[in-house]
Write an enzyme that holds these catalytic residues in place. Structure first.
Site, PDB file in Angstrom:
ATOM      1  N   GLY A 198       0.801  -1.230   0.000  1.00 39.10           N
ATOM      2  CA  GLY A 198       0.000   0.000   0.000  1.00 39.10           C
ATOM      3  C   GLY A 198       0.825   1.266   0.000  1.00 39.10           C
ATOM      4  O   GLY A 198       0.631   2.147  -0.835  1.00 39.10           O
ATOM      5  N   ALA A 199       1.765   1.351   0.935  1.00 31.76           N
ATOM      6  CA  ALA A 199       2.551   2.569   1.071  1.00 31.76           C
ATOM      7  C   ALA A 199       3.694   2.317   2.034  1.00 31.76           C
ATOM      8  O   ALA A 199       3.741   1.269   2.664  1.00 31.76           O
ATOM      9  CB  ALA A 199       1.685   3.711   1.600  1.00 31.76           C
ATOM     10  N   GLU A 219       0.467   5.928   7.479  1.00 32.64           N
ATOM     11  CA  GLU A 219       1.888   6.235   7.233  1.00 32.64           C
ATOM     12  C   GLU A 219       2.317   7.459   8.041  1.00 32.64           C
ATOM     13  O   GLU A 219       3.416   7.508   8.584  1.00 32.64           O
ATOM     14  CB  GLU A 219       2.163   6.459   5.738  1.00 32.64           C
ATOM     15  CG  GLU A 219       1.724   5.324   4.818  1.00 32.64           C
ATOM     16  CD  GLU A 219       2.130   3.927   5.264  1.00 32.64           C
ATOM     17  OE1 GLU A 219       3.183   3.786   5.909  1.00 32.64           O
ATOM     18  OE2 GLU A 219       1.375   2.969   4.976  1.00 32.64           O
ATOM     19  N   HIS A 244       2.957   6.577  11.638  1.00 38.31           N
ATOM     20  CA  HIS A 244       4.220   5.865  11.830  1.00 38.31           C
ATOM     21  C   HIS A 244       5.351   6.807  12.230  1.00 38.31           C
ATOM     22  O   HIS A 244       6.352   6.363  12.793  1.00 38.31           O
ATOM     23  CB  HIS A 244       4.640   5.164  10.537  1.00 38.31           C
ATOM     24  CG  HIS A 244       4.203   3.726  10.437  1.00 38.31           C
ATOM     25  ND1 HIS A 244       4.325   2.830  11.466  1.00 38.31           N
ATOM     26  CD2 HIS A 244       3.668   3.020   9.395  1.00 38.31           C
ATOM     27  CE1 HIS A 244       3.878   1.634  11.073  1.00 38.31           C
ATOM     28  NE2 HIS A 244       3.469   1.721   9.835  1.00 38.31           N
ATOM     29  N   GLU A 246       3.436  -1.947  13.807  1.00 41.20           N
ATOM     30  CA  GLU A 246       2.306  -2.122  12.894  1.00 41.20           C
ATOM     31  C   GLU A 246       0.964  -2.294  13.619  1.00 41.20           C
ATOM     32  O   GLU A 246      -0.016  -1.663  13.260  1.00 41.20           O
ATOM     33  CB  GLU A 246       2.573  -3.277  11.926  1.00 41.20           C
ATOM     34  CG  GLU A 246       3.734  -3.029  10.956  1.00 41.20           C
ATOM     35  CD  GLU A 246       3.595  -1.761  10.125  1.00 41.20           C
ATOM     36  OE1 GLU A 246       2.487  -1.166  10.093  1.00 41.20           O
ATOM     37  OE2 GLU A 246       4.601  -1.334   9.518  1.00 41.20           O
TER      38      GLU A 246
HETATM   39  N1  B3K Z   1       5.749  -0.566   6.700  1.00 39.31           N
HETATM   40  C1  B3K Z   1       5.215  -0.744   5.372  1.00 39.31           C
HETATM   41  C2  B3K Z   1       5.152  -2.168   4.937  1.00 39.31           C
HETATM   42  C3  B3K Z   1       6.413  -2.728   4.426  1.00 39.31           C
HETATM   43  C4  B3K Z   1       6.170  -4.084   3.828  1.00 39.31           C
HETATM   44  C5  B3K Z   1       7.422  -4.764   3.456  1.00 39.31           C
HETATM   45  N2  B3K Z   1       7.165  -5.963   2.720  1.00 39.31           N
HETATM   46  C6  B3K Z   1       3.871  -0.143   5.216  1.00 39.31           C
HETATM   47  C7  B3K Z   1       3.102   0.044   6.445  1.00 39.31           C
HETATM   48  O1  B3K Z   1       2.744  -0.851   7.150  1.00 39.31           O
HETATM   49  O2  B3K Z   1       2.830   1.176   6.742  1.00 39.31           O
HETATM   50 ZN    ZN Z   2       2.399   0.254   8.850  1.00 42.48          ZN
END
Ligand code: B3K
Ligand code: ZN
Length: 869
Positions: A261-262, A298, A301, A320
């Site tokens: 997704g991002a 995002e 995060h 996550e």
């Molecule tokens: N942290 C990334 C996901 C990365 C996936 C790697 N295969 C997106 C997210 O969870 O925001």
């Molecule tokens: Zn994430």
């Protein structure tokens, strides 16, 4: 068989790094096929070892220097470089060359169309340079990018732009500096020609932050909603969690070629264009909500993931699960809490419970991993979020907020563990989470069984609760979990019995068997259990139809009302599956139909909730109700039940449809979205019993629609019921939207879910469609993913043709993009509950994969675990 068998890594073997890198200067000379990367790192010893091992894959080493002197005492392998006998403190200069154009795995530095971009999480940075590619090594970065001026006018990286200039020969350069130490998985670089949407945000302390969204040329009008969502996210995090943004600029780049997704790279998010681009003609209500949620995710995060990151990848849920919880709360605060909760629970019940029951089961903090990319799962993300939500339930909003504040105070700037997080929650609130910690290490779905007893003379009511977690593929011993069970007690006429003065109470279920008593209950109550889905468990209680109808009408919690409707449908579905198996006819009692009629015509129930009740569970999500999945019987029972409901409620469905369909010019708001959703539900259900009538309605709906939500409603109804207008509408849509990749994805997805007998033939033909390419993950998911996940009859055809087809595709993706392959394989590995014939057909295909000469470890891990079942 894979050349050498990939080895698993274990959480118990974690060791702190024996070297640290405090800062790194990167220099990129961008070229499509030969990009030169110079990395100058300040390295220091932190342990006893004399040899420094750095990860590196698909790299060509040009030179290596230690403190400015050429150094040749090293060993190269497929995994990296071992540099022998290094000093305690030194400057390491590495020059490597990489080929972005050949990078179809979309990890590391690659080309998305004409633009360079990166994806480094989890372990992609090692495809850019040799490095300590692990999240507990935090360094400050400066990044200088040099590239052709006309082809790549924008050169972006993390942090703030500190210098730029002309490099001669038609080239230019830009230098970026990120003052916040970060692990390399948060590194990003983008270079290309884009349209740029600019705006700003004044933070709560009065700092101005520049906001920039980069999109493909010509798409500027489609970036506005993403910008608003970003501003809303920044404001929400200040208000709900007191968290402010920390850099002077926040950039988002939308690209078409992206594995997921991002990505939350510090100050420079890279997004799948699906989660950025939208206008009313191209995006549905759900697309808009998806964009808002992912932009929020995002952004959130930045604190939960970037400022405080993971010590090791086993701790992935630390960032996550918590960030999903935060984005779910954001969506619920901005939109309908009930609709959000229902949709989040649908994901858990359909996908997470299936993961728990399948070969890839793992706790939210996995203990053993071959390919980290395989653990970005519904368990780590969505069950992880449910675990955070349970902590929120146990601590209350104030206690939870105190825990979050303490977590940031203690760990800002560090790489930490899930235990650190729980400790902060416990310390700040005083709530004992000793047993609760088990959720982090125990996999599987607890089954909670509830019976009750009422004594009219003493006016005492008792709930007897037992819990049991079945062994999972990787973990046989299970213990009792700490399960918060939020309940309401209702009288037969729908009034609430007060529980300590309130309509609900959270019970702490901690034992294998437990009894809860309630005094002063003057008639036998109806319990609403796991209100708001207060724990990620399966529960059972022998409700009568009458009791469920009462809950549907009177439960205080909207989720519980919806859940009662699910229980009612499921109860009769289970009975009807047995009838189908015994060659008897499918029936639904009049009373049940009346209960649905009552909901459909209710003036009390929120329209959005009515729409959710009438958005019936998909085929495969019903599988969770059965130990043995009889695909054909479940299909038939569901289909016939829906057709009977449709026949019985035809007048009401038509009436409600007319009341709400296509009434006003499109606006994105909750009220209108609810009406559109309800109109769609009515039309789709009606199409099953009155195809001629529905055919007319669907055509009108399609013609008169001024937005993508309604256009798609018409197509969905036409598609699922194979209405006569289906082919012409599909053709028209294809002609109209062929130029727009994201809209075309919707078309591929519809085409793949056709219930037509030769659906596989149609899907195969579409591999030749000019808009299709296996190189593009979005397109692959739209066509292949929709077929294997959404077309149960087609994919699970008893002749095995669907399994053969998917395996052929996986063989191709195995070399080009293993990450996408490993996502698509899911329905092929979750076979344990299917009939023997299908199991055999599937195993044959899995063995075919296993015999590939270069099976990627992503697929190797899943295939071997599936075959070991
Ligand atoms: N942290 C990334 C996901 C990365 C996936 C790697 N295969 C997106 C997210 O969870 O925001
Ligand atoms: Zn994430």
């Amino acid at each position: 068989m894979a050349a050498s068998q990939p080895q698993a890594k274990h959480l118990k073997d974690y060791q702190a790094p024996s070297f640290l890198i405090d800062s790194i200067d990167l220099d990129f000379q961008l070229n499509e096929t030969a990009t030169q990367v110079t990395a100058v790192s300040k390295v220091r010893k932190a342990g006893q070892q004399n040899d420094l091992f750095l990860h590196g894959e698909h790299l060509t080493l040009i030179s290596l220097e230690i403190d400015g002197q050429g150094h040749s005492d090293y060993t190269l392998s497929d995994e990296g470089i071992k540099i022998h006998q290094v000093p305690d403190d030194f400057i390491l200069t590495l020059v490597t060359e990489i080929n972005p154009q050949a990078n179809t795995a979309l990890e590391g530095l690659y080309l998305s169309g004409d633009a360079f971009c990166t994806q480094c999480e989890a372990e992609g940075f090692r495809r850019i340079t040799y490095y300590l590619d692990r999240p507990d090594v935090l360094a400050t970065y400066t990044t200088k990018i040099t590239a052709d001026k006309t082809k790549y006018p924008y050169l972006l990286s993390n942090g703030n732009k500190v210098a730029s200039g002309d490099a001669g020969n038609g080239k230019h350069w830009v230098q970026w500096q990120d003052p916040f130490p970060k692990p390399c998985y948060l590194f990003a670089l983008v270079a290309g020609e884009f349209d740029l949407l600019q705006d700003s945000y004044k933070t709560v302390s009065g700092r101005d932050v520049a906001l920039e969204i980069f999109v493909d040329k010509g798409n500027l009008d489609k970036a506005k909603f993403a910008m608003q969502s970003l501003q809303a996210s920044m404001q929400w995090d200040e208000q709900r969690f007191g968290l402010e943004y920390d850099l002077d600029i926040y950039m988002i780049v939308a690209v078409d070629f992206f594995n997921m997704g991002a990505m939350e790279n510090k100050g420079l998010n890279v997004f799948n264009s699906k989660y950025v681009l939208a206008n009313d003609h191209t995006a549905t209500d759900d697309d808009y909500y998806g964009i808002e949620a992912v932009i929020g995710h995002e952004y959130f995060h930045n604190w939960t993931g970037n400022r405080i990151t993971c010590r090791d990848w086993f701790q992935l849920s630390l960032k996550e699960g918590l960030t999903v919880f935060r984005d779910q709360e954001f969506s619920s605060d901005l939109g309908s809490r009930a609709v959000n909760r229902i949709n989040n629970v649908r994901i858990i019940r359909q996908h997470q419970f299936a993961e728990d029951a399948g070969p890839m089961s793992h706790p939210i903090r996995p203990e053993s991993v071959i390919e980290m990319n395989n653990f970005y799962t519904v368990t780590v993300y969505n069950k992880g979020s449910e675990v955070i939500r349970m902590i929120h339930t146990l601590l209350g909003e104030a206690g939870f907020r105190a825990g979050m504040d303490l977590y940031f105070e203690r760990f800002d700037g560090q790489a930490v563990t899930c235990d650190d997080f729980v400790q902060a929650m416990e310390d700040a609130s005083g709530v004992d989470l000793t047993q609760f910690r088990r959720w982090y290490r125990q996999s599987g779905t607890p089954q909670v069984t509830i019976t009750d007893q009422y004594d009219a003379t003493t006016q005492q009511y008792q709930l007897h609760v037992t819990q049991q977690t079945a062994p999972t593929a990787e973990q046989h011993e299970k213990s009792a979990q700490h399960i918060p069970m939020d309940i309401e007690l209702l009288s037969e006429s729908g009034e609430h019995f007060l529980l300590a003065g309130k309509k609900n109470q959270v019970l702490n279920v901690t034992q294998t068997e437990q009894t809860f008593s309630f005094d002063g209950i003057c008639s036998k109550p109806i319990p609403a259990l796991f209100r708001e889905f207060s724990a990620p468990v399966k529960y059972s209680y022998q409700y009568s139809d009458q009791e469920l109808a009462t809950l549907m009408q009177f439960a205080d919690n909207d989720f519980s009302r919806w859940d009662a409707a699910q229980n009612l449908f499921n109860k009769h579905l289970i009975a009807n599956v047995t009838r189908v198996q015994q060659q008897q006819s499918v029936t639904i009692p009049e009373f049940v139909i009346d209960a649905y009629r009552g909901v459909l015509l209710s003036n009390e129930i929120d329209l959005a909730l009515i729409a959710e009740v009438f958005a019936f569970a998909s085929q495969s999500s019903l599988w969770e109700l059965f130990e043995q999945v009889d695909i054909d019987a479940i299909w038939q029972a569901r289909q016939e039940m829906l057709t009977q409901l449709s026949t019985a409620l035809a007048d009401e469905l038509a009436c409600v449809y007319r009341q709400h369909a296509l009434k006003a010019a499109y606006q994105l708001n909750q009220e209108q979205a609810a009406k559109r959703a309800l109109a769609r539900a009515c039309l789709t259900l009606l199409a099953l019993s009155a195809p001629k009538f529905a055919d007319e309605l669907a055509q009108q709906h399609y013609q008169n629609s001024d937005n993508m939500t309604d256009t798609l409603s018409a197509l969905i109804a036409a598609n699922v019921a194979q209405l006569p207008c289906r082919d012409s509408l599909m053709q028209d849509f294809d002609q109209r939207w062929r130029h727009d990749a994201l809209v075309l994805d919707k078309w591929f997805s519809l085409a793949a879910t056709t219930p037509a007998n030769d659906s596989l033939g149609q899907v195969k033909a579409l591999l030749e469609h000019p808009g299709f390419s296996l190189k593009n993950p979005n397109r692959t998911r739209a066509l292949i993913g929709s077929f294997v996940n959404g077309n149960v009859q087609g994919f699970h055809n008893s002749d095995g043709s669907g399994y053969l087809f998917l395996t052929d595709i996986l063989c191709q993706l195995n070399t080009s993009n293993p990450q996408v392959a490993a996502r698509l394989i899911t329905p092929l590995i979750q076979f344990k509950r299917l009939d023997n014939d299908r199991q055999l057909l599937i195993k044959e295909q899995l063995n075919r994969l296993l015999s590939l000469p270069n099976l990627a470890k992503d697929l190797y891990e899943k295939v071997t675990r599936a075959l070991a079942q």
